[in-house]
Design a protein around this motif. Sequence first.
Motif, PDB file in Angstrom:
ATOM      1  N   ILE A   1      53.378  29.384  64.369  1.00  0.00           N
ATOM      2  CA  ILE A   1      54.224  30.515  63.957  1.00  0.00           C
ATOM      3  C   ILE A   1      54.741  30.307  62.532  1.00  0.00           C
ATOM      4  N   ILE A   2      55.211  29.096  62.223  1.00  0.00           N
ATOM      5  CA  ILE A   2      55.700  28.798  60.875  1.00  0.00           C
ATOM      6  C   ILE A   2      54.585  28.963  59.856  1.00  0.00           C
ATOM      7  N   PHE A   3      53.392  28.501  60.192  1.00  0.00           N
ATOM      8  CA  PHE A   3      52.252  28.619  59.280  1.00  0.00           C
ATOM      9  C   PHE A   3      51.985  30.079  58.924  1.00  0.00           C
ATOM     10  N   PHE A   4      51.909  30.951  59.935  1.00  0.00           N
ATOM     11  CA  PHE A   4      51.612  32.352  59.672  1.00  0.00           C
ATOM     12  C   PHE A   4      52.777  33.079  59.004  1.00  0.00           C
ATOM     13  N   LEU A   5      54.022  32.715  59.346  1.00  0.00           N
ATOM     14  CA  LEU A   5      55.167  33.310  58.664  1.00  0.00           C
ATOM     15  C   LEU A   5      55.166  32.962  57.176  1.00  0.00           C
ATOM     16  N   ILE A   6      54.827  31.738  56.851  1.00  0.00           N
ATOM     17  CA  ILE A   6      54.791  31.331  55.443  1.00  0.00           C
ATOM     18  C   ILE A   6      53.658  32.035  54.710  1.00  0.00           C
ATOM     19  N   LEU A   7      52.500  32.195  55.362  1.00  0.00           N
ATOM     20  CA  LEU A   7      51.408  32.937  54.735  1.00  0.00           C
ATOM     21  C   LEU A   7      51.803  34.385  54.459  1.00  0.00           C
ATOM     22  N   PHE A   8      52.399  35.028  55.453  1.00  0.00           N
ATOM     23  CA  PHE A   8      52.818  36.419  55.276  1.00  0.00           C
ATOM     24  C   PHE A   8      53.918  36.533  54.233  1.00  0.00           C
ATOM     25  N   PHE A   9      54.834  35.582  54.205  1.00  0.00           N
ATOM     26  CA  PHE A   9      55.909  35.552  53.208  1.00  0.00           C
ATOM     27  C   PHE A   9      55.315  35.433  51.809  1.00  0.00           C
ATOM     28  N   ASN A  10      54.272  34.613  51.660  1.00  0.00           N
ATOM     29  CA  ASN A  10      53.615  34.444  50.372  1.00  0.00           C
ATOM     30  C   ASN A  10      52.957  35.757  49.929  1.00  0.00           C
ATOM     31  N   PHE A  11      52.308  36.472  50.849  1.00  0.00           N
ATOM     32  CA  PHE A  11      51.706  37.760  50.518  1.00  0.00           C
ATOM     33  C   PHE A  11      52.750  38.775  50.124  1.00  0.00           C
TER      34      PHE A  11
ATOM     35  N   ILE B   1      61.738  32.166  59.037  1.00  0.00           N
ATOM     36  CA  ILE B   1      61.138  30.862  58.723  1.00  0.00           C
ATOM     37  C   ILE B   1      62.161  29.748  58.931  1.00  0.00           C
ATOM     38  N   VAL B   2      63.368  29.947  58.427  1.00  0.00           N
ATOM     39  CA  VAL B   2      64.411  28.919  58.569  1.00  0.00           C
ATOM     40  C   VAL B   2      64.791  28.735  60.037  1.00  0.00           C
ATOM     41  N   ALA B   3      64.931  29.833  60.773  1.00  0.00           N
ATOM     42  CA  ALA B   3      65.298  29.738  62.189  1.00  0.00           C
ATOM     43  C   ALA B   3      64.210  29.028  62.997  1.00  0.00           C
ATOM     44  N   THR B   4      62.942  29.332  62.701  1.00  0.00           N
ATOM     45  CA  THR B   4      61.846  28.679  63.410  1.00  0.00           C
ATOM     46  C   THR B   4      61.779  27.201  63.077  1.00  0.00           C
ATOM     47  N   CYS B   5      62.029  26.853  61.829  1.00  0.00           N
ATOM     48  CA  CYS B   5      62.044  25.435  61.443  1.00  0.00           C
ATOM     49  C   CYS B   5      63.161  24.676  62.155  1.00  0.00           C
ATOM     50  N   LEU B   6      64.328  25.286  62.264  1.00  0.00           N
ATOM     51  CA  LEU B   6      65.428  24.635  62.977  1.00  0.00           C
ATOM     52  C   LEU B   6      65.114  24.479  64.467  1.00  0.00           C
ATOM     53  N   LEU B   7      64.499  25.491  65.058  1.00  0.00           N
ATOM     54  CA  LEU B   7      64.111  25.403  66.460  1.00  0.00           C
ATOM     55  C   LEU B   7      63.048  24.334  66.670  1.00  0.00           C
TER      56      LEU B   7
END
Length: 77
Positions: free
Chosen positions: A62-72, A10-16
Amino acid sequence: MSIIIFGFFIVATCLLLSLVILIQNPKKESIHQSFMEKNFRFLGVKRTNTFLENVTWFLSIIIFFLILFFNFLLKSK
């Protein structure tokens, strides 16, 4: 362990995403001229703005789905 890996992604994608947004040409010419030359084109391609816009949307999704999966993952523990 998987929480740490998804947090890193998530952090790497946000930086990119931040980098891609900063590369894009601004809409106002006055700001654009103060930072770059007038005839500057990224990699010399006129369709670069379209490509960068598509990359921005892709990374946002990608960030949206990573955050959803992280929440699960957090709720399952």
